[in-house]
Design an enzyme around this catalytic site. Structure first.
Site, PDB file in Angstrom:
ATOM      1  N   PRO A 280       0.819  -1.218   0.000  1.00 53.51           N
ATOM      2  CG  PRO A 280       0.059  -0.965   2.181  1.00 53.51           C
ATOM      3  CD  PRO A 280       0.769  -1.923   1.278  1.00 53.51           C
ATOM      4  N   GLY A 281       0.357   2.281  -0.664  1.00 55.25           N
ATOM      5  CA  GLY A 281       1.009   3.588  -0.669  1.00 55.25           C
ATOM      6  C   GLY A 281      -0.033   4.665  -0.469  1.00 55.25           C
ATOM      7  NE  ARG A 282      -4.666   5.656  -4.861  1.00 57.14           N
ATOM      8  CZ  ARG A 282      -4.582   6.461  -5.926  1.00 57.14           C
ATOM      9  NH1 ARG A 282      -5.005   7.698  -5.833  1.00 57.14           N
ATOM     10  NH2 ARG A 282      -4.078   6.022  -7.060  1.00 57.14           N
ATOM     11  NE  ARG A 319      -4.384  11.132  -7.899  1.00 58.84           N
ATOM     12  CZ  ARG A 319      -5.662  10.930  -7.688  1.00 58.84           C
ATOM     13  NH1 ARG A 319      -6.379  11.850  -7.040  1.00 58.84           N
ATOM     14  NH2 ARG A 319      -6.257   9.828  -8.098  1.00 58.84           N
ATOM     15  CB  CYS A 349       0.271  30.047 -18.344  1.00 62.36           C
ATOM     16  SG  CYS A 349       0.693  31.616 -17.580  1.00 62.36           S
ATOM     17  CD  GLU A 350      -1.065  24.364 -19.995  1.00 65.89           C
ATOM     18  OE1 GLU A 350      -2.091  24.036 -20.612  1.00 65.89           O
ATOM     19  OE2 GLU A 350       0.064  24.432 -20.519  1.00 65.89           O
ATOM     20  CE1 TYR A 379       1.421   7.402  -6.686  1.00 68.93           C
ATOM     21  CE2 TYR A 379      -0.684   7.202  -5.560  1.00 68.93           C
ATOM     22  CZ  TYR A 379       0.480   6.629  -6.047  1.00 68.93           C
ATOM     23  OH  TYR A 379       0.716   5.289  -5.866  1.00 68.93           O
TER      24      TYR A 379
END
Length: 421
Positions: A280-282, A319, A349-350, A379
C-alpha cells in the site's frame, strides 16, 4: 485525519493551527498528520496478524517519499518498494536496510539495475523478458526476483490507473504465454532465484472482488505449471476517500476476506500457501495530507462561474487535470458556512489548471484567506513539477500539536542550479 475548527473558528490538524502554520511558513505547503500515517500502517499489521498467515508489508514509495517518510516506514516495520534510482537513493540516504527494498518498474535501465545490485537490495520485480538477461549479466552472485504477471483482470477504476488488463504496459501476460516464457528463462539463468510472483490490478480499488479473482487465476496457473513460490505479492491500490462520493477500502474486513479466499484456493488446489505481501502507498498517506494555499484573485462571472484562484496549481496538484480527480476544500482562517459552489483554480498558464471544479466554499471567501484541500497526501508532492518555474512546496509532519519540517520549500536558486550559464 483530525481536521476540525477550534473555538476561534480556525482550522486545526491534530491540535496544530493550520492558519498559523501557513502564515509562518508560507504556501503552498503540504501538511501530514503523522499519527494517521502510523495508524494506517498499524491497521494493516494488525489485520494480517489476526489472519494468522506469514506476511510482509511494503510501503510504495511512489505515493510520497522523502528521508523522514522512509524513516517512519522503517519504524513501523514496513519494507519498501522503489521504482527508480532516485527512490532507491533516497531510501539508502535515509539509512533504510537495502535488503528490505524491492525494485519495481517496467523499464529498468542498466544503470538502475547495477545501482540496485551494488546496494544489495532484497529483490527485483521482473517486468520484462529482457530484464532477465540484464540482471543475470550484471549480477555476481545469487539474486532473488519476483515475476510480475499480467492476469488479464480489469479493475473498475479510471482507465489511466488500471494495470492488470491485457492491454497494459505492466507485467507479463499469463494468457498469451509470456509469463511461462519468463519462468523458463529465469530457470536457465546463472544468478536468478525465482522467489515469487507479483500482480497489481490498479489503483483506488474499493472492494476485494478483483484481487480475489486475480489471486485465483494466478494460483491456478502456478498449480497447472507446477511452479512453487515462497512469496505472493498482491500489489496495492486500496482506495481512499477523497470526497463523500468515495468509499475507502475497509482494511479490517477486506484483508481477512482476501486472505481467507487465498487459503481456500490453496487448499482446493493442494498448493502450499505462500507468504503473502501487499504494497500500500495511497491508502497510507493520501487522507493524512492536506495542502494549504493562499487565496488570490477572485473572478466572478455573472451567471457563468466564480473562480477562486490560489497560489499553487497543477505544479503541485496534477491529479484533477490528469484524472478528473475530485477533492474537498475548507476555509482555514474562519468557520463560515460553505454556501456557494465555485471553481478553485491554480495560477499556472493552462486552462486545465483546476484544483476543484465544483467546490463548496463560503461566499465570504476573499483575497488573503487560506484554503486547505483535503486528502492530498498521495501523488501530489511526488508528482510535483517546476512548470512555469514554480517552486515545489514545503512539507510538514504534525504530531501532538507540533509541526516539523520534513522537506524545505524549493528555493529560486534551486530552480536553476543545473543550468549552464
Amino acid at each position: 485525519m483530525t481536521v476540525e475548527y477550534n473555538q476561534y473558528g480556525e482550522l486545526t490538524m491534530d491540535g496544530t493551527n493550520l492558519k498559523v502554520l501557513a502564515q509562518s511558513f508560507g504556501t503552498p505547503t503540504i501538511v501530514y498528520d503523522e499519527k494517521q500515517i502510523r495508524n494506517q500502517m498499524r491497521r494493516y499489521h494488525d489485520t494480517f496478524q489476526k489472519s494468522n498467515v506469514p506476511y510482509e508489508l511494503s510501503y510504495a514509495s511512489k505515493a510520497f517519499t522523502c528521508i523522514q517518510m522512509v524513516k517512519l516506514a522503517e519504524e513501523e516495520n514496513f519494507e519498501l518498494d522503489v521504482v527508480s534510482m532516485g527512490e532507491l537513493y533516497t531510501a539508502i540516504e535515509a539509512g533504510f536496510d537495502p535488503t528490505r527494498i524491492h525494485f519495481h518498474g517496467n523499464n529498468k535501465t542498466k544503470e538502475e539495475i547495477q545501482y540496485a545490485l551494488d546496494n544489495n537490495i532484497g529483490y527485483f520485480v521482473i517486468d520484462a523478458l529482457d530484464e532477465i538477461e540484464m540482471i543475470d549479466e550484471y549480477a555476481s552472485s545469487k539474486v532473488d526476483v519476483l515475476l510480475r504477471v499480467n492476469p488479464g483482470v480489469e479493475a473498475h477504476t479510471h482507465e489511466f490507473i488500471q494495470t492488470g488488463q491485457e492491454k497494459s504496459k505492466f507485467g507479463l501476460s499469463i494468457k498469451h504465454g509470456l509469463a511461462d516464457k519468463a519462468i523458463t528463462q529465469i530457470k536457465e539463468t546463472k544468478h536468478l532465484n525465482l522467489k515469487g510472483i507479483h500482480f497489481h490490478i490498479g489503483s483506488q480499488i474499493e472492494d476485494t472482488t478483483g484481487m480475489i479473482e486475480t489471486a485465483k487465476i494466478v494460483l491456478n496457473w502456478l498449480k497447472e505449471e507446477n511452479i512453487e513460490i515462497e512469496l505472493l505479492n498482491l500489489g496495492g491500490g486500496f482506495s481512499v476517500q477523497y470526497t463523500e462520493k468515495d468509499t475507502a477500502f475497509n482494511i479490517e474486513t477486506g484483508i481477512p476476506e482476501i486472505v481467507e479466499n487465498i487459503k481456500k484456493q490453496c487448499e482446493a488446489l493442494d498448493y502450499p500457501l505462500p507468504k503473502l505481501s501487499i504494497e500500500p502507498g495511497r491508502s497510507i498517506v493520501a487522507e493524512a495530507g492536506v495542502t494549504l494555499y493562499e487565496v488570490g484573485t477572485i473572478k466572478d462571472i455573472p451567471d457563468v462561474n466564480k473562480y477562486v484562484s490560489v497560489d499553487g496549481g497543477m505544479s503541485d496538484h496534477i491529479r484533477t487535470a490528469l484524472y478528473g480527480a475530485e477533492y474537498k476544500a475548507m476555509l482555514v482562517n474562519r468557520d463560515d458556512v460553505a454556501d456557494e459552489t465555485v471553481t478553485v483554480a491554480g495560477k499556472l498558464c493552462e486552462s486545465g489548471d483546476i484544483i476543484i471544479h465544483e467546490a463548496k466554499l463560503p461566499s465570504s471567501v476573499k483575497r488573503g484567506d487560506y484554503l486547505a484541500v483535503l486528502s492530498t497526501g498521495a501523488y501530489h508532492y511526488s508528482m510535483a513539477s517546476n512548470y512555469n518555474q514554480m517552486q515545489k512546496p514545503a512539507v510538514f509532519f504534525i504530531s501532538d500539536g507540533k509541526a516539523r519540517e520534513v522537506i524545505k520549500r524549493q528555493s529560486l536558486r534551486q530552480l536553476i542550479i543545473n543550468d549552464v550559464k
